[in-house]
Design a protein around this motif. Structure first.
Motif, PDB file in Angstrom:
ATOM      1  N   MET A 165       6.300   5.043   0.365  1.00 33.35           N
ATOM      2  CA  MET A 165       6.497   3.876  -0.501  1.00 33.35           C
ATOM      3  C   MET A 165       5.491   2.479  -0.222  1.00 33.35           C
ATOM      4  O   MET A 165       4.932   2.043  -1.241  1.00 33.35           O
ATOM      5  CB  MET A 165       7.959   3.490  -0.317  1.00 33.35           C
ATOM      6  N   VAL A 166       5.167   2.323   0.939  1.00 30.42           N
ATOM      7  CA  VAL A 166       4.206   1.210   1.388  1.00 30.42           C
ATOM      8  C   VAL A 166       2.873   1.351   1.108  1.00 30.42           C
ATOM      9  O   VAL A 166       2.258   0.597   0.572  1.00 30.42           O
ATOM     10  CB  VAL A 166       4.653   0.906   2.834  1.00 30.42           C
ATOM     11  N   MET A 167       2.493   2.647   1.448  1.00 32.73           N
ATOM     12  CA  MET A 167       1.242   3.374   0.885  1.00 32.73           C
ATOM     13  C   MET A 167       0.835   3.110  -0.429  1.00 32.73           C
ATOM     14  O   MET A 167      -0.346   3.055  -0.839  1.00 32.73           O
ATOM     15  CB  MET A 167       0.924   4.273   1.591  1.00 32.73           C
ATOM     16  N   ARG A 168       2.117   3.530  -1.335  1.00 28.45           N
ATOM     17  CA  ARG A 168       1.718   3.278  -2.748  1.00 28.45           C
ATOM     18  C   ARG A 168       1.284   1.935  -3.141  1.00 28.45           C
ATOM     19  O   ARG A 168       0.582   1.800  -4.331  1.00 28.45           O
ATOM     20  CB  ARG A 168       3.172   3.604  -3.241  1.00 28.45           C
ATOM     21  N   GLU A 169       1.410   0.876  -2.412  1.00 26.70           N
ATOM     22  CA  GLU A 169       1.095  -0.523  -2.587  1.00 26.70           C
ATOM     23  C   GLU A 169      -0.433  -0.748  -2.717  1.00 26.70           C
ATOM     24  O   GLU A 169      -0.879  -1.528  -2.887  1.00 26.70           O
ATOM     25  CB  GLU A 169       1.813  -1.616  -1.612  1.00 26.70           C
ATOM     26  N   SER A 170      -1.108  -0.122  -1.915  1.00 25.42           N
ATOM     27  CA  SER A 170      -2.406   0.163  -1.369  1.00 25.42           C
ATOM     28  C   SER A 170      -3.287   0.680  -2.695  1.00 25.42           C
ATOM     29  O   SER A 170      -2.843   1.368  -3.592  1.00 25.42           O
ATOM     30  CB  SER A 170      -2.895   0.992  -0.432  1.00 25.42           C
ATOM     31  N   GLU A 171      -4.658   0.104  -3.079  1.00 34.37           N
ATOM     32  CA  GLU A 171      -5.503   0.582  -4.164  1.00 34.37           C
ATOM     33  C   GLU A 171      -6.018   2.076  -3.943  1.00 34.37           C
ATOM     34  O   GLU A 171      -6.312   2.590  -4.784  1.00 34.37           O
ATOM     35  CB  GLU A 171      -6.486  -0.564  -4.297  1.00 34.37           C
ATOM     36  N   PHE A 172      -5.644   2.436  -2.597  1.00 38.73           N
ATOM     37  CA  PHE A 172      -6.191   3.784  -2.463  1.00 38.73           C
ATOM     38  C   PHE A 172      -4.888   4.939  -2.441  1.00 38.73           C
ATOM     39  O   PHE A 172      -4.927   5.902  -1.891  1.00 38.73           O
ATOM     40  CB  PHE A 172      -6.627   3.849  -0.976  1.00 38.73           C
ATOM     41  N   SER A 173      -3.777   4.274  -3.315  1.00 40.18           N
ATOM     42  CA  SER A 173      -2.645   5.303  -3.259  1.00 40.18           C
ATOM     43  C   SER A 173      -2.947   6.441  -3.830  1.00 40.18           C
ATOM     44  O   SER A 173      -2.242   7.622  -3.266  1.00 40.18           O
ATOM     45  CB  SER A 173      -1.331   4.470  -3.799  1.00 40.18           C
ATOM     46  N   HIS A 174      -3.447   6.575  -5.147  1.00 31.85           N
ATOM     47  CA  HIS A 174      -4.005   7.859  -5.743  1.00 31.85           C
ATOM     48  C   HIS A 174      -4.785   8.872  -4.946  1.00 31.85           C
ATOM     49  O   HIS A 174      -4.441  10.051  -4.769  1.00 31.85           O
ATOM     50  CB  HIS A 174      -4.593   7.457  -6.837  1.00 31.85           C
ATOM     51  N   ARG A 175      -5.819   7.992  -4.287  1.00 28.12           N
ATOM     52  CA  ARG A 175      -6.647   8.900  -3.314  1.00 28.12           C
ATOM     53  C   ARG A 175      -5.751   9.561  -2.017  1.00 28.12           C
ATOM     54  O   ARG A 175      -5.933  10.623  -1.548  1.00 28.12           O
ATOM     55  CB  ARG A 175      -7.742   8.229  -2.931  1.00 28.12           C
ATOM     56  N   ALA A 176      -5.009   8.757  -1.706  1.00 26.53           N
ATOM     57  CA  ALA A 176      -4.079   9.229  -0.431  1.00 26.53           C
ATOM     58  C   ALA A 176      -3.175  10.298  -0.930  1.00 26.53           C
ATOM     59  O   ALA A 176      -3.020  11.309  -0.034  1.00 26.53           O
ATOM     60  CB  ALA A 176      -3.246   8.280   0.072  1.00 26.53           C
ATOM     61  N   ALA A 177      -2.668  10.328  -2.145  1.00 23.84           N
ATOM     62  CA  ALA A 177      -1.662  11.080  -2.591  1.00 23.84           C
ATOM     63  C   ALA A 177      -2.606  12.622  -2.733  1.00 23.84           C
ATOM     64  O   ALA A 177      -2.141  13.700  -2.754  1.00 23.84           O
ATOM     65  CB  ALA A 177      -1.196  10.873  -4.064  1.00 23.84           C
ATOM     66  N   GLU A 178      -3.813  12.371  -3.485  1.00 22.40           N
ATOM     67  CA  GLU A 178      -4.540  13.549  -3.645  1.00 22.40           C
ATOM     68  C   GLU A 178      -5.225  14.246  -2.327  1.00 22.40           C
ATOM     69  O   GLU A 178      -5.042  15.374  -2.164  1.00 22.40           O
ATOM     70  CB  GLU A 178      -5.882  13.092  -4.360  1.00 22.40           C
TER      71      GLU A 178
END
Length: 567
Positions: free
Chosen positions: A261-274
């Motif tokens: 949930m916290v990582m979602r706040e990052s601009e890299f959240s989509h890349r992190a998910a991918e």
């Protein structure tokens, strides 16, 4: 067999069988998850032949739980939840309470203790987010209002279940579980201290983690190394989950959920998910395989009526409760049926709850087998239940006056109030959708004193717009009545700002029938769709990537031109 190779054989057997049975399940139009559970049953101790190491499988399952909950956190949006909170929060609370009571009633009938019945009922009350997301995505309704309500409902269930997971260990002795410690402190102090630890962890994550994790990802991303970025994401998920468990006595599941949930706040959240998706999927498979290993198939023969009773609670009890609650909030029959179908199954959280209950001695082994049987059957039947929504709705509307009333009853926000000023209803823009794009369009229209009326499916959003003094109607704009209420006959322009183009032609047809000279403006995310829409000459079509490229090109040419002249 060499004991040192137990880990390798467990993983290889689990993955191999899961692949084969998952493929067969998909070919039979069933979720692959059914195949993964069956793979676990085949390599479990309850079936003949090869038996995998249960202890190692359970540890792999813990990693699977962490990464599974990390993925849920990555896709969890507080804004999405808040937009449907008025139906999702009370709906989830009432539906979980009703399902838990049904489960407790069954357990009491079978002679179980109160604590066993409570954990059993709670395990039956929470549906699978993984199964739901795949079901909605396969039907193209993930981003629809019905889809958002169903997801918000399940997110609330997940959060409530996480709270139950946190409270189970300190309450184990009270619920009749095995306890190795002598209880010397009052119950309220134990619960209070547990909640204090959880609160401290949540505050730490929201205050420190919210800044630290995006900063860490930013610096790792600057190295340009894809491996390091993936490693940073996975390390954060597992490291925070482990730290939360050992420093704050918080479950692995909650720790990983907040990491996501916290990582979602990052601009890299989509890349992190991918980047983390392959590993998350792999360990999620091992989690479901390990859960299948705990299942005893003999229960289907020895206690068939018990199994049927459990399935009835999951598919009928939960669904009817959800349907009644949704209709009570004055949502249409279609929404109620979609939510009901979404909740007619159980999955990962039920397994996590049951597993913890088993380890604490609160749930009998028979309970775990019944929960697994209920999960297998309900997940397998879920696609069929979803496919029955349209024919059932059609049949109900044909033969039932009550169903017709429930489908068409007046929504308090489906009509513009009489107090709406006349200036909004002459030559106005009808703006369909008030998401990220629609909101910016509305701001531009307001700044330029251009009158507009918003047509939006989200009832809570419509209510908020009206409080701000903006004219808005709730409902699906593909229904002619919604555009009529937005006074499309007096409009000069229809702007469709929703990303879903499935119902665009219905909206345009209604608009041009009532106002032949109206101008149409719409958006799309798909290049092929943009070509088809332009060929049909529906109106002015804006394709996201194309408009982005135009903007960048204009900037580049403008910046380059003066330099080119000087040279």
């Amino acid at each position: 067999m060499d004991h040192n190779l137990t880990l390798i054989t467990t993983i290889s057997a689990g993955f191999g069988l899961a692949l084969i049975l998952g493929f067969i399940a998909e070919r039979c139009k069933l979720p692959a998850l059914v195949g993964y559970l069956l793979a676990g049953i085949l390599i479990g101790p309850a079936t003949p032949g090869f038996v995998a190491d249960v202890a190692i499988a359970s540890q792999l399952a813990e990693i699977g739980v962490m990464l599974l909950m990390f993925g849920v956190g990555l896709h969890f949006s507080i804004n999405d939840l808040m937009s449907v909170r008025r139906i999702a929060l009370p709906g989830a609370l009432v539906q979980m309470t009703f399902a838990t009571l049904l489960g407790m009633a069954l357990a009491h009938w079978w002679g179980w203790t109160l604590g066993e019945g409570l954990i059993f009922g709670l395990a039956l009350s929470c549906a699978s987010t993984v199964v739901l997301l795949k079901a909605l995505e396969s039907r193209g309704i993930l981003d629809s209002m019905n889809g958002k309500i169903a997801i918000g409902w399940l997110v609330v269930e997940d959060l409530l279940t996480v709270l139950v997971l946190v409270l189970m260990p300190p309450l184990a002795a009270i619920l009749g579980g095995a306890s190795t410690e002598t209880i010397t402190t009052p119950l309220w102090q134990t619960i209070g201290f547990t909640l204090l630890q959880v609160t401290a962890f949540i505050v730490l994550m929201l205050v420190v983690g919210k800044r630290l994790l995006p900063w860490l990802l930013w610096h790792v991303a600057k190295t340009g190394s894809r491996e390091l970025f993936t490693l940073a994401v996975i390390s954060a998920a597992i490291g925070i989950a482990f730290g939360a468990a050992h420093l704050f006595s918080v479950s692995f599941a909650l720790g990983a959920f907040f990491a996501g949930m916290v990582m979602r706040e990052s601009e890299f959240s989509h890349r992190a998910a991918e980047e983390s998706l392959p590993l998350r999927d792999a360990f999620a498979v091992l989690f479901f395989v390990s859960v299948g290993m705990l299942f005893e198939p003999a229960i289907l023969v020895e206690q068939p009526f018990n199994v049927l009773a459990v399935v009835a609670v999951i598919i009928l009890g939960k669904s009817i409760a959800a349907m009644v609650i949704t209709l009570a909030f004055r949502y249409p029959l279609n929404t109620a049926l979609t939510v009901a179908a979404s909740l007619a199954q159980i999955g990962e959280f039920s397994f996590i709850l049951a597993g913890l209950g088993l380890s604490l001695g609160i749930l009998p082994t028979q309970g775990m087998s019944l929960i697994l049987a209920g999960a297998l059957i309900s997940i397998a039947m879920n696609p069929l239940i979803f496919s029955m929504i349209k024919p059932f709705k059609k049949w109900a509307l044909s033969f039932s006056e009550l169903a017709r009333h429930l489908e068409k009853r007046t929504d308090p926000f489906s009509e513009l109030p009489m107090s709406t000023e006349r200036k909004y209803l002459e030559g106005q823009v009808v703006l369909v959708g008030y998401g990220r794009v629609g909101k910016r369009i509305a701001e531009a229209l307001t700044n330029n004193n251009i009158p507009f009326v918003v047509a939006e499916e989200n009832r809570e959003l419509v209510e908020n717009l009206r409080k701000k003094g903006l004219p808005a109607v709730s409902g699906n704009a593909s229904e002619p009545s919604v555009l009529i209420q937005a006074h499309i006959a007096n409009a000069s322009m229809l702007v469709i700002a929703t990303p879903d183009t499935i119902d665009v032609r219905k909206m345009v047809e209604t608009a041009k029938t009532l106002q032949p000279g109206i101008e149409i403006v719409l958006r799309t995310h798909n290049e092929d769709e943009s070509k088809f829409l332009r060929e049909d000459k529906i109106g002015k079509v804006f394709y996201g990537e194309e408009e982005l490229a135009k903007g960048m090109c204009e900037f580049i040419v403008k910046q380059y031109a003066p330099k080119n002249i000087h040279t």
